[in-house]
Design a protein around this motif. Structure first.
Motif, PDB file in Angstrom:
ATOM      1  N   ILE A  67       0.835  -1.208   0.000  1.00  0.00           N
ATOM      2  CA  ILE A  67       0.000   0.000   0.000  1.00  0.00           C
ATOM      3  C   ILE A  67       0.864   1.250   0.000  1.00  0.00           C
ATOM      4  O   ILE A  67       0.589   2.228  -0.711  1.00  0.00           O
ATOM      5  N   LEU A  87      -0.501   3.481   8.549  1.00  0.00           N
ATOM      6  CA  LEU A  87      -0.955   4.075   7.294  1.00  0.00           C
ATOM      7  C   LEU A  87      -1.668   5.395   7.551  1.00  0.00           C
ATOM      8  O   LEU A  87      -1.502   6.367   6.805  1.00  0.00           O
ATOM      9  N   LEU A  92      -2.156   8.161   4.493  1.00  0.00           N
ATOM     10  CA  LEU A  92      -2.571   7.341   3.354  1.00  0.00           C
ATOM     11  C   LEU A  92      -3.995   6.804   3.485  1.00  0.00           C
ATOM     12  O   LEU A  92      -4.436   6.022   2.646  1.00  0.00           O
ATOM     13  N   THR A  93      -4.719   7.233   4.525  1.00  0.00           N
ATOM     14  CA  THR A  93      -6.066   6.708   4.746  1.00  0.00           C
ATOM     15  C   THR A  93      -7.114   7.807   4.684  1.00  0.00           C
ATOM     16  O   THR A  93      -6.824   8.981   4.852  1.00  0.00           O
ATOM     17  N   LEU A 221      -8.575   3.456   2.204  1.00  0.00           N
ATOM     18  CA  LEU A 221      -7.378   4.132   1.727  1.00  0.00           C
ATOM     19  C   LEU A 221      -7.732   5.412   0.977  1.00  0.00           C
ATOM     20  O   LEU A 221      -8.721   5.465   0.232  1.00  0.00           O
ATOM     21  N   SER A 224      -8.310   5.328  -2.750  1.00  0.00           N
ATOM     22  CA  SER A 224      -9.440   4.551  -3.259  1.00  0.00           C
ATOM     23  C   SER A 224     -10.158   5.294  -4.380  1.00  0.00           C
ATOM     24  O   SER A 224     -10.427   6.494  -4.287  1.00  0.00           O
TER      25      SER A 224
END
Length: 256
Positions: A67, A87, A92-93, A221, A224
């Motif tokens: 990821i 993350l 990154l989320t 994420l 997405s």
């Protein structure tokens, strides 16, 4: 000039299976302990929503690396809460999506015809003289492997058996080692130990106070491409039906 109906049908089939349709699938990275539970979750969600769920299984530690390097997942169902938190800390989320969905458990498992009955022997299964190899998930990147090591240390048997340990890349591969006879005993996820392929073996659930709780978390994420469908799947997993499925496959679920 009219286009024949057969040609129209072929054209529609191409369009419906092309990139735009496939892009609508919810792409899930799931810890290997979820293999059977997630299959059921995805199947029921697809029937009710008409949306497709594509699941890739592996070790949580390997997924976080993928990821971070741009792997195109929408959701990450980890076997612990620390990897999703990392993350999140890295930006990154999707904000507000990190949450615990289950607590996992571990069992000592032996094949029914092995002559070693884990259900009766418990920890002593690992000390049996017939045992040459003990399968666990790699503790370097698999939470279930770390739980197995912690449990053995708490029981005071890690040192006598550590040279017999063989590591699966993830908990599913560790289970395959003992199923195939490449190891005589394994410490695996309860969710796999009660699965169709392993339910006829002998298993002993390791007391939960022997290892740190395996708190499993999920996160959406930021990268997405399908956040609406991913959110719907998250809601399904945390809803009554999703919780019932997780419990049926051996997980403890957080209070609603």
């Amino acid at each position: 000039m009219r286009t024949p109906l057969k040609q129209i049908a072929v054209l529609l089939a191409v369009l419906l299976t092309g990139p735009s349709a496939r892009a609508q699938a919810v792409r899930v990275a799931a810890a290997a302990d979820l293999k059977f539970a997630m299959t059921e979750l995805a199947s029921q969600f697809e029937k009710q929503s008409g949306m497709k769920v594509d699941v890739t299984y592996g070790s949580s530690g390997n997924f976080i690396t993928q990821i971070q390097n741009g792997a195109p997942f929408d959701l990450f169902f980890s076997a612990d809460s620390e990897y999703p938190k990392k993350l999140e800390a890295a930006g990154l989320t999707e904000p507000g999506t990190l949450g615990e969905y289950a607590v996992g458990h571990i069992v000592i498992w032996t094949p029914r015809d092995s002559g070693i009955n884990a259900a009766k022997a418990g920890w002593q299964s690992l000390l049996d003289q017939r045992v040459k190899k003990i399968a666990i998930a790699n503790p370097e990147h698999a939470p279930y492997g770390r739980a197995a090591v912690a449990g053995m240390k708490k029981a005071g048997i890690y040192e006598p058996v550590k040279d017999k340990l063989v590591y699966g890349e993830n908990i599913s591969q560790a289970a395959e080692f003992v199923q195939s006879g490449n190891a005589q005993v394994g410490i695996v996820a309860l969710s796999l130990g009660i699965s169709p392929a392993m339910k006829n073996g002998n298993k002993w659930e390791i007391p939960a106070d022997n290892y740190p709780p395996i708190k499993q978390a999920v996160v959406m994420l930021k990268a997405s491409k399908n956040k609406v469908a991913a959110r719907r799947f998250l809601d399904f997993v945390s809803g009554p039906q999703g919780r019932e499925i997780l419990q049926r496959f051996g997980f403890t679920v957080p209070t609603a």
